[in-house]
Design a protein around this motif. Structure first.
Motif, mmCIF file in Angstrom:
data_model
loop_
_atom_site.group_PDB
_atom_site.id
_atom_site.type_symbol
_atom_site.label_atom_id
_atom_site.label_comp_id
_atom_site.label_asym_id
_atom_site.label_seq_id
_atom_site.Cartn_x
_atom_site.Cartn_y
_atom_site.Cartn_z
ATOM 1 N N HIS A 29 32.971 73.147 32.621
ATOM 2 C CA HIS A 29 33.310 73.273 34.035
ATOM 3 C C HIS A 29 32.848 73.906 34.927
ATOM 4 O O HIS A 29 32.038 74.929 34.567
ATOM 5 C CB HIS A 29 34.593 74.230 33.159
ATOM 6 C CG HIS A 29 36.258 73.532 34.567
ATOM 7 N ND1 HIS A 29 36.656 74.372 35.656
ATOM 8 C CD2 HIS A 29 36.671 72.950 34.518
ATOM 9 C CE1 HIS A 29 37.292 74.508 36.065
ATOM 10 N NE2 HIS A 29 37.484 73.335 35.394
ATOM 11 N N PRO B 84 36.252 59.659 42.871
ATOM 12 C CA PRO B 84 35.088 59.728 43.192
ATOM 13 C C PRO B 84 33.817 60.333 41.908
ATOM 14 O O PRO B 84 34.266 60.523 40.724
ATOM 15 C CB PRO B 84 35.449 61.657 43.943
ATOM 16 C CG PRO B 84 36.716 61.903 42.852
ATOM 17 C CD PRO B 84 37.557 59.909 42.743
ATOM 18 N N ARG C 255 29.037 61.080 35.604
ATOM 19 C CA ARG C 255 28.870 61.606 34.620
ATOM 20 C C ARG C 255 28.854 59.591 33.820
ATOM 21 O O ARG C 255 30.521 59.396 33.629
ATOM 22 C CB ARG C 255 30.821 61.240 35.306
ATOM 23 C CG ARG C 255 30.869 63.161 36.094
ATOM 24 C CD ARG C 255 31.163 64.049 35.010
ATOM 25 N NE ARG C 255 31.353 65.194 35.472
ATOM 26 C CZ ARG C 255 32.451 66.483 35.526
ATOM 27 N NH1 ARG C 255 33.638 65.961 35.499
ATOM 28 N NH2 ARG C 255 32.554 67.450 36.381
ATOM 29 N N VAL D 47 37.694 60.949 36.959
ATOM 30 C CA VAL D 47 36.838 59.562 36.060
ATOM 31 C C VAL D 47 37.378 60.518 34.889
ATOM 32 O O VAL D 47 36.983 59.440 33.875
ATOM 33 C CB VAL D 47 35.600 59.379 36.490
ATOM 34 C CG1 VAL D 47 34.869 60.734 35.638
ATOM 35 C CG2 VAL D 47 34.890 58.565 35.737
ATOM 36 N N ASP D 48 38.035 61.436 34.623
ATOM 37 C CA ASP D 48 38.276 62.012 32.850
ATOM 38 C C ASP D 48 39.237 61.903 32.407
ATOM 39 O O ASP D 48 39.568 62.612 31.237
ATOM 40 C CB ASP D 48 37.859 63.305 32.909
ATOM 41 C CG ASP D 48 37.903 64.423 34.180
ATOM 42 O OD1 ASP D 48 38.914 63.888 34.535
ATOM 43 O OD2 ASP D 48 37.257 64.990 34.150
ATOM 44 N N ARG E 268 29.809 61.527 40.627
ATOM 45 C CA ARG E 268 28.014 61.433 40.288
ATOM 46 C C ARG E 268 28.246 61.976 38.384
ATOM 47 O O ARG E 268 28.772 62.970 38.462
ATOM 48 C CB ARG E 268 28.047 62.507 41.306
ATOM 49 C CG ARG E 268 26.646 62.875 40.466
ATOM 50 C CD ARG E 268 25.485 63.366 42.278
ATOM 51 N NE ARG E 268 26.351 64.691 41.940
ATOM 52 C CZ ARG E 268 26.261 65.882 43.308
ATOM 53 N NH1 ARG E 268 25.127 65.606 44.066
ATOM 54 N NH2 ARG E 268 26.016 66.547 42.867
ATOM 55 N N TRP F 4 33.059 72.635 43.668
ATOM 56 C CA TRP F 4 34.573 72.897 43.310
ATOM 57 C C TRP F 4 35.257 72.709 43.145
ATOM 58 O O TRP F 4 35.357 74.672 43.491
ATOM 59 C CB TRP F 4 34.226 73.359 41.134
ATOM 60 C CG TRP F 4 35.667 73.052 40.615
ATOM 61 C CD1 TRP F 4 35.695 71.704 39.993
ATOM 62 C CD2 TRP F 4 36.160 74.073 40.362
ATOM 63 N NE1 TRP F 4 37.146 72.388 39.334
ATOM 64 C CE2 TRP F 4 37.481 73.241 39.999
ATOM 65 C CE3 TRP F 4 37.007 75.623 40.895
ATOM 66 C CZ2 TRP F 4 38.533 73.993 39.634
ATOM 67 C CZ3 TRP F 4 38.189 75.827 40.797
ATOM 68 C CH2 TRP F 4 38.916 75.021 39.900
HETATM 69 N N1 UDP Z 1 32.630 64.515 39.531
HETATM 70 C C1 UDP Z 1 31.630 63.733 38.930
HETATM 71 N N2 UDP Z 1 31.050 64.637 39.456
HETATM 72 C C2 UDP Z 1 31.013 65.915 39.094
HETATM 73 C C3 UDP Z 1 31.789 66.506 39.607
HETATM 74 C C4 UDP Z 1 32.937 65.777 39.539
HETATM 75 O O1 UDP Z 1 31.497 63.026 39.275
HETATM 76 O O2 UDP Z 1 29.668 66.525 38.621
HETATM 77 C C5 UDP Z 1 34.592 63.752 40.280
HETATM 78 C C6 UDP Z 1 35.085 63.248 38.439
HETATM 79 O O3 UDP Z 1 35.023 61.614 38.862
HETATM 80 C C7 UDP Z 1 35.654 64.682 38.265
HETATM 81 C C8 UDP Z 1 36.811 64.598 39.328
HETATM 82 O O4 UDP Z 1 34.952 64.645 39.892
HETATM 83 O O5 UDP Z 1 36.649 64.146 36.659
HETATM 84 C C9 UDP Z 1 36.782 66.162 39.265
HETATM 85 O O6 UDP Z 1 36.052 67.170 39.115
HETATM 86 P P1 UDP Z 1 36.220 67.691 37.555
HETATM 87 O O7 UDP Z 1 36.534 67.234 36.299
HETATM 88 O O8 UDP Z 1 34.484 69.004 37.039
HETATM 89 O O9 UDP Z 1 37.029 68.580 37.674
HETATM 90 P P2 UDP Z 1 38.435 69.581 36.850
HETATM 91 O O10 UDP Z 1 39.676 68.697 37.108
HETATM 92 O O11 UDP Z 1 38.155 69.136 35.875
HETATM 93 O O12 UDP Z 1 39.218 71.164 36.804
#
Ligand code: UDP
Ligand code: MN
Length: 269
Positions: free
Chosen positions: A202, A45, A49, A113-114, A47, A170
């Motif tokens: 975050h 998923p 990044r 993606v991270d 957007r 989120w």
């Molecule tokens: N993501 C994205 N753009 C955004 C928000 C989320 O691409 O603006 C995707 C991305 O793959 C990210 C995942 O959704 O790794 C989960 O979101 P995020 O990393 O913000 O949440 P976390 O798991 O770090 O709490």
């Protein structure tokens, strides 16, 4: 009457205690040969990044070229981009990706993606499996967490009616998925792979540890679903999914074309 296999309890503490018992150990040593022939679709998923995607795609390419077991897996990567100005919706993006190409795969890996795998295990899962634990920056309890990198068979994904479409901004769509699993009697597998997490601001909690507006809204949403007995998932998911498909093409980064990676753009408005 509820169609749940066993009802999801209403009390938050009871749910946590129940979820903690719903895990099975990895089956690595018992895998039949056919497991390595199942087709994997990695769904990212996405957007806005771009720096993460630039690291993620070459990293995954190398990982699946050299890992001693996972290099045998036939796979395709799908980057599913939300190309509108609405709040980000991870669950709906994954549902849309599945609707577009789910038929081409035997199982999915829902992949942030991270998170870059250092050592992990992407083999076909008999139970929906959390792949990432070490290096995951999340602060939740280990036995509750299934987000980040999750492998699930297409059959189980359909059984769960996919993700909820209604967690915007989120958080908590992955917890909602755990409750769907609980409702149909599906346990989870904890594989505890090691990943390198890429840094980003975050969206769920501010630097001071305060919940963001989106985090609070989604937490209140899932708490309300608990209170109502958690049955709405039958009508909220793959069977109620709405999106517009703009286009799909091989991903290009800095002029290099990645034939194993398709970039899909969708809109929810
Ligand atoms: N993501 C994205 N753009 C955004 C928000 C989320 O691409 O603006 C995707 C991305 O793959 C990210 C995942 O959704 O790794 C989960 O979101 P995020 O990393 O913000 O949440 P976390 O798991 O770090 O709490
Ligand atoms: Mn993240």
């Amino acid at each position: 009457m509820s169609r749940n296999r066993f009802p999801v309890p209403l009390d938050h503490g009871e749910i946590n205690a129940l979820l903690a018992r719903q895990w099975v150990p990895p089956d690595t040593l018992a895998r039949p040969r056919e497991h390595w022939q199942r087709r994997l679709a990695i769904l990212v998923p996405y957007r806005d990044r771009e720096a993460h995607l630039r690291s993620f795609i070459p990293h995954l390419h190398d990982y699946f070229r050299i890992d001693k077991l996972d290099r045998h897996i036939p796979l395709h990567i799908h980057v599913v981009e939300q190309a509108d100005a609405l709040p980000f919706n991870r669950g709906r993006l994954i549902n849309a990706g599945f609707a577009l190409f789910g038929g081409d795969a035997d199982y999915l890996c829902l992949h942030d993606v991270d998170l870059l795998p250092l050592w992990s295990d992407y083999a076909f899962p008999l139970h929906p499996a959390r792949l990432c634990w070490y290096g995951s920056p999340n602060s939740q309890q280990k036995h509750l967490y299934i987000g980040g990198v999750t492998a699930i068979s297409c059959e189980h994904f359909r059984l769960l009616n996919g993700f909820s479409n209604d967690y915007w901004g989120w958080g908590y769509e992955d917890h909602d998925l755990r409750l769907r699993m609980l409702a149909v009697g599906l346990r989870a597998e904890a594989r505890d792979g090691a990943y390198r997490a890429l840094a980003h601001p975050h969206n769920g909690f501010g630097g001071d540890g305060q919940e963001t507006e989106a985090g609070r809204r989604n937490r209140e949403r899932i708490e309300a679903l608990h209170r109502d007995g958690f049955t709405a998932w039958h009508e909220d998911g793959l069977n109620s999914l709405a999106f517009r498909h703009l286009d799909s093409a091989p991903l290009e980064i800095d002029g290099r074309r990645w034939d194993q990676v398709t970039h899909h753009r969708v809109r929810f408005d």
